[in-house]
Design a protein around this motif. Structure first.
Motif, short mmCIF file in Angstrom:
data_model
loop_
_atom_site.label_atom_id
_atom_site.label_comp_id
_atom_site.label_asym_id
_atom_site.label_seq_id
_atom_site.Cartn_x
_atom_site.Cartn_y
_atom_site.Cartn_z
N ASN A 169 4.70 15.79 -28.87
CA ASN A 169 3.78 15.23 -29.85
C ASN A 169 2.90 14.15 -29.22
O ASN A 169 1.69 14.13 -29.42
N LEU A 170 3.51 13.27 -28.47
CA LEU A 170 2.75 12.20 -27.82
C LEU A 170 1.77 12.77 -26.79
O LEU A 170 0.63 12.32 -26.70
N ILE A 171 2.20 13.78 -26.06
CA ILE A 171 1.31 14.44 -25.11
C ILE A 171 0.14 15.10 -25.85
O ILE A 171 -1.01 15.00 -25.43
N ASN A 172 0.43 15.76 -26.96
CA ASN A 172 -0.64 16.41 -27.74
C ASN A 172 -1.67 15.39 -28.22
O ASN A 172 -2.86 15.67 -28.23
N TYR A 173 -1.21 14.23 -28.63
CA TYR A 173 -2.15 13.19 -29.05
C TYR A 173 -3.07 12.79 -27.90
O TYR A 173 -4.26 12.56 -28.09
N THR A 174 -2.53 12.71 -26.70
CA THR A 174 -3.34 12.29 -25.55
C THR A 174 -4.25 13.40 -25.06
O THR A 174 -5.18 13.13 -24.31
N ARG A 175 -4.01 14.62 -25.49
CA ARG A 175 -4.86 15.76 -25.10
C ARG A 175 -6.01 15.99 -26.07
O ARG A 175 -6.77 16.93 -25.91
N ASN A 176 -6.12 15.16 -27.06
CA ASN A 176 -7.15 15.30 -28.07
C ASN A 176 -8.53 15.16 -27.41
O ASN A 176 -8.96 14.07 -27.06
N LYS A 177 -9.22 16.28 -27.23
CA LYS A 177 -10.51 16.30 -26.55
C LYS A 177 -11.55 15.43 -27.27
O LYS A 177 -12.41 14.83 -26.64
N ASP A 178 -11.47 15.37 -28.59
CA ASP A 178 -12.41 14.54 -29.35
C ASP A 178 -12.29 13.08 -28.96
O ASP A 178 -13.28 12.34 -28.96
N LEU A 179 -11.10 12.65 -28.63
CA LEU A 179 -10.87 11.27 -28.22
C LEU A 179 -11.69 10.95 -26.97
O LEU A 179 -12.36 9.93 -26.90
N TYR A 180 -11.69 11.85 -26.02
CA TYR A 180 -12.42 11.63 -24.77
C TYR A 180 -13.93 11.81 -24.96
O TYR A 180 -14.71 11.11 -24.35
N GLN A 181 -14.31 12.75 -25.83
CA GLN A 181 -15.75 12.96 -26.09
C GLN A 181 -16.36 11.72 -26.75
O GLN A 181 -17.45 11.30 -26.38
N SER A 182 -15.67 11.18 -27.71
CA SER A 182 -16.23 10.01 -28.39
C SER A 182 -16.28 8.80 -27.47
O SER A 182 -16.99 7.84 -27.74
N LEU A 183 -15.52 8.85 -26.40
CA LEU A 183 -15.50 7.73 -25.47
C LEU A 183 -16.39 7.97 -24.26
O LEU A 183 -16.43 7.16 -23.35
N ASN A 184 -17.09 9.11 -24.24
CA ASN A 184 -17.96 9.45 -23.13
C ASN A 184 -17.25 9.26 -21.79
O ASN A 184 -17.73 8.60 -20.88
N ARG A 185 -16.09 9.84 -21.72
CA ARG A 185 -15.25 9.62 -20.55
C ARG A 185 -14.54 10.91 -20.18
O ARG A 185 -14.12 11.66 -21.03
N LYS A 186 -14.38 11.14 -18.89
CA LYS A 186 -13.68 12.31 -18.40
C LYS A 186 -12.18 12.14 -18.65
O LYS A 186 -11.63 11.04 -18.53
N ASP A 187 -11.55 13.22 -18.98
CA ASP A 187 -10.11 13.24 -19.19
C ASP A 187 -9.44 13.31 -17.81
O ASP A 187 -9.46 14.34 -17.16
N ASP A 188 -8.85 12.19 -17.35
CA ASP A 188 -8.14 12.22 -16.08
C ASP A 188 -6.71 11.71 -16.26
O ASP A 188 -6.35 11.19 -17.31
N PHE A 189 -5.90 11.87 -15.23
CA PHE A 189 -4.47 11.55 -15.33
C PHE A 189 -4.24 10.08 -15.70
O PHE A 189 -3.42 9.77 -16.55
N SER A 190 -4.96 9.19 -15.07
CA SER A 190 -4.77 7.77 -15.31
C SER A 190 -5.08 7.39 -16.76
O SER A 190 -4.30 6.68 -17.40
#
Length: 155
Positions: A11-32
């Protein structure tokens, strides 16, 4: 390894994979960033379910999640010495996050922005992130711990 708490971890991993979260932040999804967001989600999770009744279960969940993180870091290719150093950093980071979000419900928006910015200072749309965690915190407060033990929640 006992997979009793795999649903919570997933569940926690799924929350962090939320692509909308990264799109709204104008940021690439990376490990860090994903790891930092995972730890923030976990900090809110611990904040919401911390009580004497859940103490033992939360410790087991904590241990399980950090074993899973260690496995993930090993899969990336880090050696034993690097992993030990990184895990110490991540554990300290989580404890700092738990401390910072402990009084989240009593904070005003500026204080919340300051708390989130401390961990993700270079995100461009911190307001969006604060709103996201405000909603996440509210949703956690409406559920009991057992709801996370039983299934994976889709984001």
């Amino acid at each position: 390894m006992n997979d009793k708490y795999i649903n919570i971890y997933n569940n926690l991993i799924n929350y962090t994979r939320n692509k909308d979260l990264y799109q709204s932040l104008n940021r690439k999804d990376d490990f860090s960033d994903r790891l930092t967001l995972f730890l923030l989600h976990f900090a809110f999770f611990l904040k919401n379910y911390k009580n004497n009744e859940n103490r033992r279960v939360l410790q087991e969940i904590y241990d399980f999640n950090f074993r899973q993180l260690e496995l993930s870091i090993r899969e990336i290719g880090y050696g034993d010495q690097s992993i030990n150093k990184k895990m110490k950093v991540y554990i300290n980071l989580l404890h700092s996050m738990v401390s910072e979000v402990h009084f989240w419900d009593a904070m005003n928006k500026k204080e919340k922005i300051d708390k989130i910015s401390f961990f993700l200072e270079d995100f461009t749309k911190i307001d969006d992130l604060v709103e996201y965690f405000e909603e996440f915190n509210t949703n956690l407060s409406k559920k009991n711990l057992n709801s996370f033990l039983k299934s994976v929640i889709k984001t």
